[in-house]
Motif scaffolding. Structure first.
Motif, short mmCIF file in Angstrom:
data_model
loop_
_atom_site.label_atom_id
_atom_site.label_comp_id
_atom_site.label_asym_id
_atom_site.label_seq_id
_atom_site.Cartn_x
_atom_site.Cartn_y
_atom_site.Cartn_z
N PHE A 1 7.09 8.21 -18.44
CA PHE A 1 6.90 7.22 -17.06
C PHE A 1 5.20 7.17 -16.75
O PHE A 1 5.14 6.62 -15.60
N TYR A 2 4.62 7.81 -17.44
CA TYR A 2 3.04 7.91 -16.91
C TYR A 2 2.72 6.64 -16.73
O TYR A 2 2.49 5.95 -17.49
N ILE A 3 1.87 6.61 -15.68
CA ILE A 3 0.73 5.66 -15.25
C ILE A 3 -0.44 6.22 -14.70
O ILE A 3 -0.15 7.26 -14.14
N PRO A 4 -1.48 5.53 -14.80
CA PRO A 4 -2.70 6.11 -13.93
C PRO A 4 -2.05 6.28 -12.39
O PRO A 4 -1.66 5.56 -11.66
N ILE A 5 -2.83 7.64 -12.07
CA ILE A 5 -2.13 8.13 -10.82
C ILE A 5 -2.66 7.37 -9.79
O ILE A 5 -2.04 7.28 -8.44
N SER A 6 -3.83 6.52 -9.74
CA SER A 6 -4.41 5.63 -8.74
C SER A 6 -3.35 4.58 -8.56
O SER A 6 -3.32 4.10 -7.56
N LYS A 7 -2.50 4.25 -9.54
CA LYS A 7 -1.53 3.09 -9.26
C LYS A 7 -0.53 3.51 -8.66
O LYS A 7 0.28 2.86 -7.84
N VAL A 8 0.07 4.81 -8.83
CA VAL A 8 1.07 5.63 -7.92
C VAL A 8 0.49 5.44 -6.54
O VAL A 8 1.49 5.09 -5.78
N ASP A 9 -0.58 5.86 -6.37
CA ASP A 9 -1.09 5.80 -4.93
C ASP A 9 -1.03 4.23 -4.27
O ASP A 9 -0.58 4.02 -3.31
N GLU A 10 -1.46 3.29 -5.35
CA GLU A 10 -1.24 1.92 -4.73
C GLU A 10 0.24 1.51 -4.24
O GLU A 10 0.50 1.01 -3.47
N ASN A 11 1.24 1.97 -5.22
CA ASN A 11 2.62 1.86 -4.99
C ASN A 11 3.04 2.60 -3.56
O ASN A 11 3.84 2.00 -3.01
N MET A 12 2.47 3.59 -3.30
CA MET A 12 2.79 4.19 -2.05
C MET A 12 2.56 3.34 -0.97
O MET A 12 3.16 3.12 0.30
N ARG A 13 1.40 2.83 -0.94
CA ARG A 13 0.78 2.01 -0.10
C ARG A 13 1.90 0.58 0.10
O ARG A 13 2.38 0.34 1.23
N THR A 14 2.23 0.10 -1.09
CA THR A 14 3.00 -1.12 -0.99
C THR A 14 4.38 -0.69 -0.56
O THR A 14 5.17 -1.51 0.07
N ALA A 15 4.94 0.24 -0.91
CA ALA A 15 6.12 0.92 -0.31
C ALA A 15 6.42 0.93 0.98
O ALA A 15 7.62 0.84 1.53
N HIS A 16 5.42 0.88 1.82
CA HIS A 16 5.42 0.70 3.32
C HIS A 16 5.87 -0.77 3.70
O HIS A 16 6.31 -0.79 4.88
N HIS A 17 5.24 -1.85 2.69
CA HIS A 17 5.61 -2.87 3.63
C HIS A 17 6.89 -3.53 4.03
O HIS A 17 7.89 -2.95 3.21
N ARG A 18 6.95 -4.31 5.05
CA ARG A 18 8.14 -4.65 5.34
C ARG A 18 8.85 -5.48 4.47
O ARG A 18 8.20 -6.43 3.80
N GLY A 19 10.18 -5.09 4.00
CA GLY A 19 10.87 -5.72 2.89
C GLY A 19 10.31 -5.77 1.51
O GLY A 19 10.50 -6.44 0.70
N ALA A 20 9.61 -4.48 1.34
CA ALA A 20 8.90 -4.54 0.32
C ALA A 20 9.77 -4.36 -1.12
O ALA A 20 9.62 -4.98 -2.32
N VAL A 21 11.19 -4.29 -0.94
CA VAL A 21 12.10 -4.00 -2.09
C VAL A 21 12.30 -5.68 -2.41
O VAL A 21 12.36 -5.81 -3.65
#
Ligand code: ADP
Ligand code: MG
Ligand code: MG
Ligand code: MG
Ligand code: MG
Length: 628
Positions: free
Chosen positions: A473-493
């Motif tokens: 499942f490796y992707i650059p860890i900076s992209k994992v961080d970006e996903n963390m920010r996205t995960a907070h969005h209202r209705g992100a799913v």
């Protein structure tokens, strides 16, 4: 968290003088464990969940709720079976282990013994979780109920505590919550105060408010006592700590008072633990979004759905220099994140790992790194530890300063256990049978035990599929961080896309094309991309894994129900907890479309949380036709 040591915790003015002492001995303690246990093989899979609850007092007559600060009265009763078992008074393992948490209104439970590797164990999880909830209920004060809401919607609003207390405590100096909300063990008020002292100001938490039709713009919170003059720190709110258009919070309890669902796995050896750690890191933000259940803070609807950033800010002890606001003078580094955040570096040395994935400019202590590598630790693991150890120990007990580094891991755990990250690599405790473990920490607790079991089982099965198929499942860890920010969005799913790897069967590949990743919908990540060369999806991968085992039909059916819940959440057919709670507020007759979650709405939220968990209230939009 294990049993807490007793003693005199040092004020930050004294504690900081011993920081190097604790770090140096902490690394020696890690090295002792590492040398003794690094070659140990054949540990079995053992795993367990942790569920946190908030205890709320429900006044049925007045249609009112308050957060109950009386958990420490009932905890000993819950813990008695464990004490009896440990003392050899009974051979019957306790049905559950109970631990206090940061909030005096919180409870944490785990299964009495960890689960083993069989499918039968997976089927017991939900039953065990239900019996834990029943047990907790059986010892409550009249009117108190444990609920698995991530946070109390009106935490920090007036008149919401029982017994009542005013916000005037020395430890947190909050304008909203009193010190009596904190676990009374000396460690916790000290941790709270030392974070503030080290940082040089109160913690600053600001979550964007959800602007409804009647919410003023800009929103300047009228409930903040802007002119309070009780503590020096009171002026901070006016000086910019409280941001317009945000819900402002100023105490550790707003974050560490949130409840989560965590899963710990024992790997068969250190290499497998390191592999699992890396593979689960990109999964963490995905599961944060999918379990999102926190749309309300301090009596207001937020424009986010999850808790993580609130906790990160609630324990952010970095100084202005470390946050990059002042030039470095007294501190050593500018540090990009709070101690509570997503991981900064991958640690596995298996042949799917590539250096390019570790694309954050890692801050780490070069001296500690050198010491570890000189003592035989490989560079990746040494970097990880030297990164954790850039932090200061926050709570030091005077009596525990001198330790036998060949027998104790106290100083190591001091730093390790206050680096609260999305995944945690847990070395074996000294003198124990316990092996190398990995903890998955991003998930929000769900309203029902059915959902908590489903998400726990899902993560366990995903790890089995990862190991069985050698998934990458490796992707650059900076992209994992970006996903963390996205995960907070209202209705992100349903509204957002997350970076994920396309080809997960590429071991040992030298071809960069095989490492492609792209932005995918939650549905694609969980249920699979339609195209031939797309990502197959977590759920299809798990079903393939189950097909490769000789699982009996009854068990398979049960597990399929759990997997279906996850699958339908990801497709948007079923709501997340956050969407459900948000809808409950917005459709409430008392709601004035001004973002305010009133006391009466909170009463109905707590009642719904309890009724749904008890199966008394059916909510098909959240649970479909599943029977919780
Ligand atoms: P912490 O609070 O430090 O994360 P807890 O002790 O609260 O840890 O919870 C640890 C979890 O790990 C529990 O669910 C427990 O069942 C499980 N567990 C206990 N022993 C093992 C083991 N040897 N391997 C894997 N998991 C374990
Ligand atoms: Mg715990
Ligand atoms: Mg109330
Ligand atoms: Mg906990
Ligand atoms: Mg834990």
């Amino acid at each position: 968290m294990g049993l807490l040591s007793l003693g005199t915790p040092l004020h930050w003015n004294d504690a900081h003088k011993y920081a190097d002492h604790v770090r140096t001995h902490g690394i020696d303690q890690f090295l002792t464990i590492y040398k003794q246990r690094k070659d140990q093989k054949k540990q079995n899979l053992l795993w367990g969940d942790e569920i946190e609850y908030i205890v709320v007092n429900v006044d049925e007559e007045k249609h009112n709720t308050k957060l109950s600060l009386r958990v420490f009265d009932i905890l000993p009763g819950l813990q008695q079976p464990e004490l009896d078992y440990n003392a050899g008074k009974t051979s019957e393992a306790p049905p559950a282990l109970w631990r206090p948490e940061y909030g005096r209104y919180m409870l944490e439970s785990t299964p009495g013994l960890p689960y083993g590797a069989t499918f039968r164990d997976l089927v017991q999880v939900e039953t065990n979780m239900k019996s834990r909830r029943r047990l907790a209920k059986s010892v409550m004060y009249p009117g108190d109920v444990p609920v698995t809401l991530v946070n109390y919607p009106r935490l920090g609003c007036p008149d919401e505590l029982i017994p009542a207390h005013e916000p005037n405590g020395q430890a947190c100096q909050s304008m909203f919550v009193p010190d009596e909300i904190i676990n009374p063990h000396a460690r916790f008020p000290t941790l709270t105060a030392n974070i503030r002292r080290r940082r040089g100001s109160k913690v600053e938490i600001n979550m964007p408010i959800y602007h409804d039709t009647n919410t003023p713009r800009p929103f300047i919170d009228p409930t903040i006592p802007w002119d309070r003059d009780m503590f020096d720190h009171d002026k901070e709110a006016k000086l910019g700590a409280a941001k317009p258009d945000h819900i402002h919070m100023d105490a550790m309890a707003f974050g560490m008072g949130c409840c989560c669902l965590q899963i710990t796995f024992q790997a068969c050896n250190i290499d497998e633990a390191r592999r699992l750690y890396d593979q689960l890191a990109p999964v963490a933000p995905i599961m944060l979004a999918l379990t999102a259940a926190t749309p309300i803070f301090r009596g207001y609807l937020a424009d986010v759905d999850s808790r993580w950033n609130v906790i990160a800010a609630s324990v952010d002890d970095r100084t202005r220099e470390e946050r990059g606001l002042d030039p470095l003078k007294n501190n050593r580094w500018v540090i990009n994140k709070s101690r509570y955040d997503s991981i900064d570096t991958y640690i596995s040395t298996d042949d799917t790992y590539k250096d390019k994935y570790n694309d954050l400019d890692l801050v780490y202590d070069k001296d500690i790194y050198n010491k570890l590598t000189n003592d035989g630790v490989d560079p990746l693991l040494a970097r990880h530890l030297a990164h954790l150890f850039i932090r200061d120990p926050l709570v030091i007990f005077e009596e525990l300063l001198e330790q036998d580094d060949s027998k104790s891991s106290d100083h190591f755990e001091n730093l390790q256990s206050t680096n609260w990250q999305t995944v945690r690599f847990k070395p074996p405790p000294p003198n124990s049978e316990i092996g190398w473990r990995v903890e998955f920490r991003s998930m929000e607790v769900q309203l029902t035990d059915f959902e908590n079991a489903a998400f726990s089982v899902f993560i366990v099965l995903l790890t089995r599929a990862i190991l069985s198929f050698g998934l990458n499942f490796y992707i650059p860890i900076s992209k994992v961080d970006e996903n963390m920010r996205t995960a907070h969005h209202r209705g992100a799913v349903t509204n957002d896309k997350f970076y994920f790897r396309k080809n997960v069967f590429t071991s040992k590949s030298t071809n960069d094309d095989d490492d492609a990743f792209e932005q995918m919908t939650m549905n694609e990540i969980v249920n699979g991309q339609p195209q031939e060369d797309g990502f197959p999806g977590f759920i299809p991968l798990i079903h393939n894994y189950l097909n490769s085992t000789n699982i009996d039909i009854e068990t398979r059916c049960k597990l399929t129900k759990y997997l279906d819940l996850i699958s339908r959440r990801a497709s948007g057919e079923l709501m997340t907890g956050a969407t459900y709670l948000r809808q409950l507020v917005m459709q409430h007759p008392d709601y004035k479309h001004d973002s305010v979650v009133s006391s009466s709405i909170t009463y109905d939220i707590v009642k719904a949380a309890d009724d749904i968990a008890e199966g008394k209230l059916r909510v098909p939009e959240l649970l479909g036709d599943f029977d919780p």
